[in-house]
Design a protein around this motif. Structure first.
Motif, PDB file in Angstrom:
ATOM      1  N   UNK A  31      32.429  34.480  21.930  1.00  0.00           N
ATOM      2  CA  UNK A  31      33.229  35.080  22.984  1.00  0.00           C
ATOM      3  C   UNK A  31      33.698  36.478  22.639  1.00  0.00           C
ATOM      4  N   UNK A  32      33.539  37.395  23.580  1.00  0.00           N
ATOM      5  CA  UNK A  32      33.921  38.784  23.333  1.00  0.00           C
ATOM      6  C   UNK A  32      35.418  38.989  23.528  1.00  0.00           C
ATOM      7  N   UNK A  33      36.096  37.989  24.088  1.00  0.00           N
ATOM      8  CA  UNK A  33      37.535  38.130  24.309  1.00  0.00           C
ATOM      9  C   UNK A  33      38.362  37.788  23.070  1.00  0.00           C
ATOM     10  N   UNK A  34      37.705  37.387  21.988  1.00  0.00           N
ATOM     11  CA  UNK A  34      38.451  37.080  20.762  1.00  0.00           C
ATOM     12  C   UNK A  34      39.092  38.346  20.218  1.00  0.00           C
ATOM     13  N   UNK A  35      40.176  38.201  19.495  1.00  0.00           N
ATOM     14  CA  UNK A  35      40.916  39.350  18.984  1.00  0.00           C
ATOM     15  C   UNK A  35      40.083  40.180  18.023  1.00  0.00           C
ATOM     16  N   UNK A  36      39.125  39.553  17.349  1.00  0.00           N
ATOM     17  CA  UNK A  36      38.275  40.284  16.400  1.00  0.00           C
ATOM     18  C   UNK A  36      37.465  41.368  17.119  1.00  0.00           C
ATOM     19  N   UNK A  70      38.712  44.129  30.210  1.00  0.00           N
ATOM     20  CA  UNK A  70      39.555  42.941  30.171  1.00  0.00           C
ATOM     21  C   UNK A  70      40.585  42.947  31.301  1.00  0.00           C
ATOM     22  N   UNK A  71      40.921  44.137  31.801  1.00  0.00           N
ATOM     23  CA  UNK A  71      41.848  44.235  32.922  1.00  0.00           C
ATOM     24  C   UNK A  71      41.121  44.151  34.266  1.00  0.00           C
ATOM     25  N   UNK A  72      39.925  44.721  34.323  1.00  0.00           N
ATOM     26  CA  UNK A  72      39.168  44.722  35.587  1.00  0.00           C
ATOM     27  C   UNK A  72      38.343  43.455  35.770  1.00  0.00           C
ATOM     28  N   UNK A  73      38.200  42.675  34.715  1.00  0.00           N
ATOM     29  CA  UNK A  73      37.456  41.433  34.813  1.00  0.00           C
ATOM     30  C   UNK A  73      35.960  41.584  34.718  1.00  0.00           C
ATOM     31  N   UNK A  74      35.485  42.734  34.227  1.00  0.00           N
ATOM     32  CA  UNK A  74      34.048  42.941  34.099  1.00  0.00           C
ATOM     33  C   UNK A  74      33.560  42.383  32.759  1.00  0.00           C
ATOM     34  N   UNK A  75      33.697  41.087  32.651  1.00  0.00           N
ATOM     35  CA  UNK A  75      33.186  40.338  31.498  1.00  0.00           C
ATOM     36  C   UNK A  75      32.181  39.329  32.034  1.00  0.00           C
ATOM     37  N   UNK A  76      31.040  39.201  31.346  1.00  0.00           N
ATOM     38  CA  UNK A  76      29.982  38.314  31.832  1.00  0.00           C
ATOM     39  C   UNK A  76      30.459  36.869  31.888  1.00  0.00           C
TER      40      UNK A  76
END
Length: 739
Positions: free
Chosen positions: A82-87, A112-118
């Motif tokens: 996951x790309x949302x991890x703090x690392x 992360x604010x605009x929601x452009x995550x796959x």
């Protein structure tokens, strides 16, 4: 015309050192200026007068950041985590902050604010906004953006940048494209059998291209010049420069073999072959200038750039080539006993004449087989699709190509071709709410993945709704979506009280492609009409211009058919490298029509003028075809091989736009020279006989006599006609007639 050029040739002979010095000085000055300024090329597509361009211009005034160009930054985890991890979040934030400080950047979105995550959580997409267009970007702006986001790569993330800021990859000159020069050297050596004779066309062509290209690059600082324009100018300037010099040198060597003194031979070659060169050059230039009728700035610049280079090639051929021929003096005269001397003096037929005799033996069979064959080759052209390039055509392995592919895979193909719907919110109490209402209406249309309000002008006059299609920017469904939104505008206005217009780079490119497609037929009518008129002036005939024009149309069809089969259907495309199939560049057909028109008329004049000369002085229409082939066929073959070699070498470029244009031109020249001019033309003339040279007396009195063949020059040279050349109506035995 021939008399004036004859005097020009005499001047070039008497002042040969002055002519050479002027050209070398001009080359040094122009090349030095271009080298000091450097190139200033761009690929901004604009379309004055279109609704999409007007909307973009209004948006640029009210909200510059939304109307400017943009870039994409793609972050992807290397192992599928996951790309949302703090690392990964912190390195991405650092990269975005650095990107925001890069030159000319107006703003950077946070995925992360605009929601452009796959959906699978492995990829994040950020957008970088610039308040300027590509034309106003600094030379190091893109490099600075790439450098700013490398901090994220240190954490193990895959980081790619792409988007509109990259434009189309410039053509440039590559080592593979020098293959065409090598082909030209071989053909010239075989044609003349002399290093010195072969060196004159090569040297003059390079000088002409140097002046033309340097002037174009220097002019790019005063005018907007696309990166494709110099490559087209180089490709065409080199090809015609070699061909025009070839015709002059060949005529000069023939006259020297007949015993003509060098000074008179230089002047005579300039007056006769030079007349045909001038006519051929003028036809190419007129056809290229005709590109301005489409009303597309990019295409206009391409036409003007190529026309300027061809003009330089003609001037070089008419001044520098005679000067160099004069400097070479007697060294260009073929020595008795050599192959070159025997080829010029022998009464035996050459390969060109033997071929023409063969195809004329059963002319109906030749015409039917030739026409049907070209029509079959042209069949793929019925599947022609046109579009402007996007990042899917970028070189494999480049960061912009990688970014495009990742975005299409993770966010859908439409994310690479976002549309902008501009809502007129002037006078609205709540522009943001109006934009949301418009987004709701547009989002319900078929073919729309998402429609989201993004920004409102500070004065509230405009609001922007970002529309992501479900299909890619070059997909026909995206074109249909643009039309759907426009058709739905009255209903949207009735429901929301807000008028809307579709714009964005994708919409502008769609409108541009449609305008170019719509201009093909009018342009073809202009070119065909021009062809008929010019050839009627030269050959003083009705049948010859009609036959030449129909042959040109067959050549166009065959060239388009072969290009569609390769670049759209993928036949043999792997031989050209890692190139994706897809629509052809929108301006390719009209560029092909303009360039091939000039070249086709070039070969027609050099081949058929010899036939007309013989017919005028012997009255034997049948044998005139064979004598004309003997006199000009070998030179036409050499010129065509040079053209094909030069154009074909550009198919090894890394730019699909250049590759498709080069293949179309190479195929067009190959078909036109060998199938149309050297096969179908003699067969048709053999069928028509004396009727091929008929012209109504009233029209004959009205049309000016250009004397392209130089028949009115004093002391016209002679040709030795064999018994069978005189014809049934002439005396027995051989006789000598003026050419």
């Amino acid at each position: 015309m021939a008399s004036a050029l004859h005097r020009l040739g005499r001047f070039a002979h008497r002042r040969r050192l002055l002519v050479l010095t002027v050209w070398l000085f001009l080359l040094l000055v122009v090349a030095g200026t271009a080298g000091r300024l450097g190139p200033n090329l761009d690929n901004e597509f604009t379309l004055p007068g279109s609704t999409s361009q007007e909307a973009m211009d209004d948006l640029g005034e009210a909200l510059p950041a939304a109307a400017g160009t943009s870039a994409q930054i793609v972050f992807r985890t290397p192992d599928g985590t996951g790309i949302t991890s703090e690392a990964y979040r912190e390195p991405i934030r650092q990269a975005l902050a650095a990107a925001a400080r890069a030159p000319q950047v107006a703003g950077v979105s946070d995925p992360f604010e605009t929601g452009t995550v796959s959906k699978d959580g492995t990829t994040a997409l950020a957008t970088v906004a610039y308040p300027v267009t590509n034309a106003d970007l600094g030379a190091d702006t893109v490099d600075a953006l790439e450098d700013s986001v490398r901090v994220a790569a240190g954490s193990g993330l895959v980081v790619e940048t792409g988007g509109q800021v990259y434009g189309d990859s410039p053509g440039g000159v590559h080592a593979t494209e020098l293959i065409g020069v090598g082909v030209a050297v071989v053909v010239l050596l075989v044609t003349f059998g002399s290093v010195l004779a072969a060196g004159v066309p090569l040297l003059t062509a390079l000088i002409g291209v140097g002046v033309g290209m340097s002037g174009l690059l220097a002019a790019s600082h005063a005018f907007t010049v696309s990166s494709t324009a110099p490559t087209l100018a180089l490709m065409l300037g080199l090809a015609v420069g070699l061909d025009y010099a070839l015709f002059l040198v060949s005529r000069h060597r023939q006259q020297l073999t007949e015993g003509m003194p060098v000074p008179e031979s230089v002047a005579r070659a300039t007056g006769t072959a030079g007349s045909a060169v001038l006519f051929a050059g003028v036809t190419v230039v007129i056809a290229l200038l005709g590109l301005t009728v489409a009303g597309v700035p990019m295409l206009t610049v391409m036409g003007l750039s190529a026309a300027a280079t061809v003009t330089v090639a003609v001037l070089v051929a008419l001044t520098l080539v005679p000067a160099l021929l004069s400097l070479a003096g007697e060294r260009l005269r073929p020595r008795p006993g050599t192959r070159a001397h025997r080829r010029q003096t022998s009464g035996t037929t050459n390969v060109s004449e033997r071929w023409v005799r063969f195809v004329s033996r059963r002319p109906w069979v030749t015409v039917v087989v030739g026409v049907l064959g070209l029509l079959v080759i042209a069949v793929p052209a019925t599947d022609l699709e046109l579009a402007l390039p996007d990042r899917s055509t970028a070189p494999a392995g480049s960061t912009e190509r990688a970014a495009y592919d990742i975005v299409a895979q993770e966010f859908g193909p439409g994310a690479n071709g976002v549309l902008l719907v501009v809502a007129d919110t002037a006078g609205h109490d709540d522009p943001q709410r109006s934009a949301q209402a418009v987004a709701g209406q547009v989002g319900n249309l078929p073919g729309v993945a998402t429609a989201v309000p993004t920004s409102v002008a500070p004065d509230g006059s405009l609001a922007v709704v970002q529309v992501v299609p479900t299909t890619g920017p070059r997909d026909t469904a995206t074109t249909e979506l643009v039309e759907t939104i426009r058709d739905a505008e009255p209903r949207i206005r009735a429901e929301t009280g807000t008028s809307v217009r579709v714009t964005g780079q994708t919409a502008i490119q769609i409108d541009l492609s449609e305008r170019l497609s719509a201009s093909l037929v009018p342009y073809a009518v202009v070119v065909v009409g021009l062809s008929l008129l010019l050839l009627m002036l030269v050959f003083r005939s009705i049948a010859v211009p009609v036959k030449a024009t129909l042959g040109y149309l067959l050549s166009i069809g065959a060239a388009l058919g072969l290009t569609v089969a390769v670049f759209q259907w993928g036949w043999g495309l792997g031989l050209l490298g890692d190139v994706e199939t897809g629509p052809l560049i929108s301006f390719m057909p009209i560029v092909l029509m303009s360039v091939l028109f000039g070249l086709a008329m070039d070969y027609e004049v050099f081949l058929v003028s010899g036939m007309r000369e013989t017919y005028v002085h012997t009255g034997d229409a049948e044998q005139a075809v064979f004598v004309g082939a003997r006199l000009a066929g070998r030179v036409v073959v050499a010129a065509a091989l040079i053209m094909v070699g030069v154009f074909a070498s550009f198919t090894l470029s890394d730019n699909p736009t250049i590759m498709s244009i080069a293949l179309a031109l190479a195929a067009g020249v190959l078909v036109d020279a060998f199938v149309v001019r050297l096969t179908l033309v003699p067969a048709v003339l053999a069928l028509l006989g004396r009727r091929a040279w008929w012209l109504p007396r009233a029209l004959d009195r009205v049309l000016p006599d250009l004397d392209v063949e130089g028949a009115r020059l004093p002391g016209v040279p002679t040709i030795e006609l064999e018994d069978d050349v005189v014809g049934a109506g002439g005396p027995a035995g051989s006789r000598t007639d003026p050419v």
